[in-house]
Write a protein that holds these residues in place. Structure first.
Motif, PDB file in Angstrom:
ATOM      1  N   VAL A  29       1.465  -1.486  -0.149  1.00 50.70           N
ATOM      2  CA  VAL A  29       0.236   0.558   0.196  1.00 50.70           C
ATOM      3  C   VAL A  29       1.082   1.781  -0.220  1.00 50.70           C
ATOM      4  CG1 VAL A  29      -1.930  -0.998   1.629  1.00 50.70           C
ATOM      5  CG2 VAL A  29      -0.056   0.384   2.339  1.00 50.70           C
ATOM      6  N   ALA A  39       1.822   7.393   2.273  1.00 47.24           N
ATOM      7  CA  ALA A  39       1.896   8.724   2.489  1.00 47.24           C
ATOM      8  C   ALA A  39       1.471   9.568   4.026  1.00 47.24           C
ATOM      9  CB  ALA A  39       0.663   9.181   1.151  1.00 47.24           C
ATOM     10  N   ARG A  73       1.352  12.643   6.838  1.00 46.56           N
ATOM     11  CA  ARG A  73       2.100  13.808   6.538  1.00 46.56           C
ATOM     12  C   ARG A  73       1.880  14.318   8.521  1.00 46.56           C
ATOM     13  NH1 ARG A  73      -1.770  14.814   3.010  1.00 46.56           N
ATOM     14  NH2 ARG A  73      -3.555  16.136   4.693  1.00 46.56           N
ATOM     15  N   ASN A 125       6.531  -1.620   7.339  1.00 44.83           N
ATOM     16  CA  ASN A 125       7.407  -1.395   7.242  1.00 44.83           C
ATOM     17  C   ASN A 125       9.258  -1.021   7.706  1.00 44.83           C
ATOM     18  OD1 ASN A 125       9.825   0.049   5.232  1.00 44.83           O
ATOM     19  ND2 ASN A 125       8.394  -0.504   3.615  1.00 44.83           N
ATOM     20  N   LEU A 134      10.377   2.334   7.290  1.00 44.49           N
ATOM     21  CA  LEU A 134       9.884   3.520   7.429  1.00 44.49           C
ATOM     22  C   LEU A 134      10.295   3.415   8.825  1.00 44.49           C
ATOM     23  CD1 LEU A 134       6.807   3.068   5.371  1.00 44.49           C
ATOM     24  CD2 LEU A 134       8.756   4.740   4.820  1.00 44.49           C
ATOM     25  N   LEU A 159       0.024  -5.587  11.387  1.00 47.08           N
ATOM     26  CA  LEU A 159      -1.643  -5.699  12.691  1.00 47.08           C
ATOM     27  C   LEU A 159      -2.171  -7.005  12.197  1.00 47.08           C
ATOM     28  CD1 LEU A 159      -2.221  -1.870  10.442  1.00 47.08           C
ATOM     29  CD2 LEU A 159      -1.690  -2.828  13.122  1.00 47.08           C
ATOM     30  N   PHE A 162      -8.276  -6.647  12.516  1.00 53.46           N
ATOM     31  CA  PHE A 162      -7.692  -5.399  12.952  1.00 53.46           C
ATOM     32  C   PHE A 162      -8.160  -4.716  13.861  1.00 53.46           C
ATOM     33  CE2 PHE A 162      -5.152  -4.850   8.077  1.00 53.46           C
ATOM     34  CZ  PHE A 162      -4.501  -5.325   7.955  1.00 53.46           C
TER      35      PHE A 162
END
Ligand SMILES: C[S@@+](CC[C@H](N)C(=O)[O-])C[C@H]1O[C@@H](n2cnc3c(N)ncnc32)[C@H](O)[C@@H]1O
Length: 372
Positions: free
Chosen positions: A174, A177, A179, A248, A251, A302, A331
């Motif tokens: 997936v 993105a 912020r 990930n 990340l 998850l 989940f």
């Protein structure tokens, strides 16, 4: 049989109300959809496809635009395809165009379509290349920000809609993105409900928060700063911790460093936070040890049983849209088992029957669920 053609830019502006687009053709079409959501649909045999979008920047769709979108949809449906036989998908825009998503969804539901939903509040500037025959909508980023870990494009298959995006050639992965201060309603909830509830019920116990699927960590830093500020203002004495996880590992490693390239608008909007809890150097924000000690980053899928329990709140934002109902339910069950009561859970929109089956209560104002 009406034949639709792909309108060129000039015709499109002429043929549609200013700022609203409805594009039809029988083979392929490529459209710049900017930050806006788009409704795409195709006939069961792939002979016809449509993309309906609006780039209106006003605070609400004007009635003329709603009428235009409704009539574009009606035109498509008049082709003789019953709504339930059409494959349709909503592809989200940026968070700040969330209201457009809601209005467009209303229009689709009114026309008896039940579109699959992808990437609500997700990617930025995009161009969509749509092939109704193949059932494929390819989404490309126009402005890829190398620091937000996003691949430049994603592909959405309408035929296997539940599989969601597959990014580049990675397959099944997936988008990443993220912020700062992204899900506004969850910050409001923390201030108005969650932290007050914690301080009323268990003022001396640690306030534990789980940022589940935290991507590169901007989310975790945002919550840590916000919780720290809110507890300090409330003169609370309880310790707190933000547990931040993502599947990930790369990340997670970058999140631990705590260094981000921030946009001009982020620096403008969150300057006080960045300066208080870190340092701004040009377009780089570096978080300091003071706030980092409140965050624990680790890799976690998850699908696994939660390693930790006793959370007052779990936020799993912009993830569920990539999974089918079975995975979402799994989940959610994990989150329910990991929160103390009252426990607050944000996962984005979920179907009512699932919420009821799991015994959760809706907190509509905050778009969250409550486990009592
Ligand atoms: C679109 S990002 C959202 C990031 C952040 N929650 C936000 O809203 O800004 C989705 C994230 O979910 C993570 N993810 C996807 N599936 C996951 C899974 N099964 N377990 C843990 N993380 C997952 C991805 O690695 C990615 O970082």
């Amino acid at each position: 049989m009406i034949h639709f053609k792909l309108l060129n830019e000039k015709e499109h502006l002429h043929a549609t109300h200013k700022g609203t687009g409805a594009w039809f053709n029988t083979k392929t079409l490529s459209v710049d959809i900017g930050q806006n959501p788009v409704l795409i649909l195709r006939a069961p045999d792939g002979s016809l496809g449509a993309a309906i979008s609006s780039n209106d920047t006003a605070n609400g769709y004007k009635q003329a635009m709603i009428d235009h979108m409704e009539s574009a949809l009606a035109k498509f449906l008049r082709e003789g395809f019953p709504a339930e036989s059409l494959e349709s998908a909503m592809l989200g825009g940026a968070d700040n165009s969330g209201w457009k998503w809601d209005r467009m969804l209303e229009i689709a539901l009114k026309a008896a379509l039940n579109p699959k939903k992808y990437d609500e509040g997700g990617l930025y500037y995009r161009t969509i290349h749509f092939e109704p025959k193949a059932g494929l909508a390819t989404v490309s980023r126009k402005k890829a920000n190398p620091h937000d870990c996003n691949p430049a494009s994603a592909q959405l298959s309408l035929e296997s809609g539940t599989k969601g995006f597959s990014e580049g050639n990675a397959g099944g992965v997936v988008a990443n993105a993220t912020r700062f201060f992204r899900q506004e309603s969850t910050f409001t909830a923390l201030r108005e409900v969650v932290i007050p509830a914690h301080l009323a019920e268990t003022p001396d116990e640690p306030f534990l928060f789980w940022s589940a699927a935290c991507s590169g960590g901007a989310e975790a830093y945002s919550y840590a700063m916000y919780i720290h500020r809110t507890l300090t203002r409330a003169k609370a004495t309880c310790p707190f911790k933000v547990f931040a996880t993502d599947i990930n590992q790369k990340l997670i490693e970058s999140a631990k460093i705590g260094e981000y390239r921030a946009s001009k608008s982020d620096i403008k909007d969150f300057k006080a936070y960045f300066q208080r809890y870190g340092a701004i150097d040009g377009d780089t924000v570096r978080f300091g040890k003071e706030i980092q000690r409140y965050i624990s980053f680790s890799a976690f899928d998850l699908k696994q049983r939660p390693r930790k329990k006793g959370f007052r709140m779990v936020v799993c934002a912009n993830v569920f849209q990539y999974y089918d109902d079975g995975a979402r339910t799994h989940f959610l069950e994990n989150f329910i088992s990991a929160v103390r009561r009252p426990g607050y859970i944000f996962v984005g929109p979920m179907r009512d029957p699932i919420i009821h089956a799991l015994g959760l209560k809706k907190l509509t104002k905050y778009k969250m669920f409550l486990a009592e």
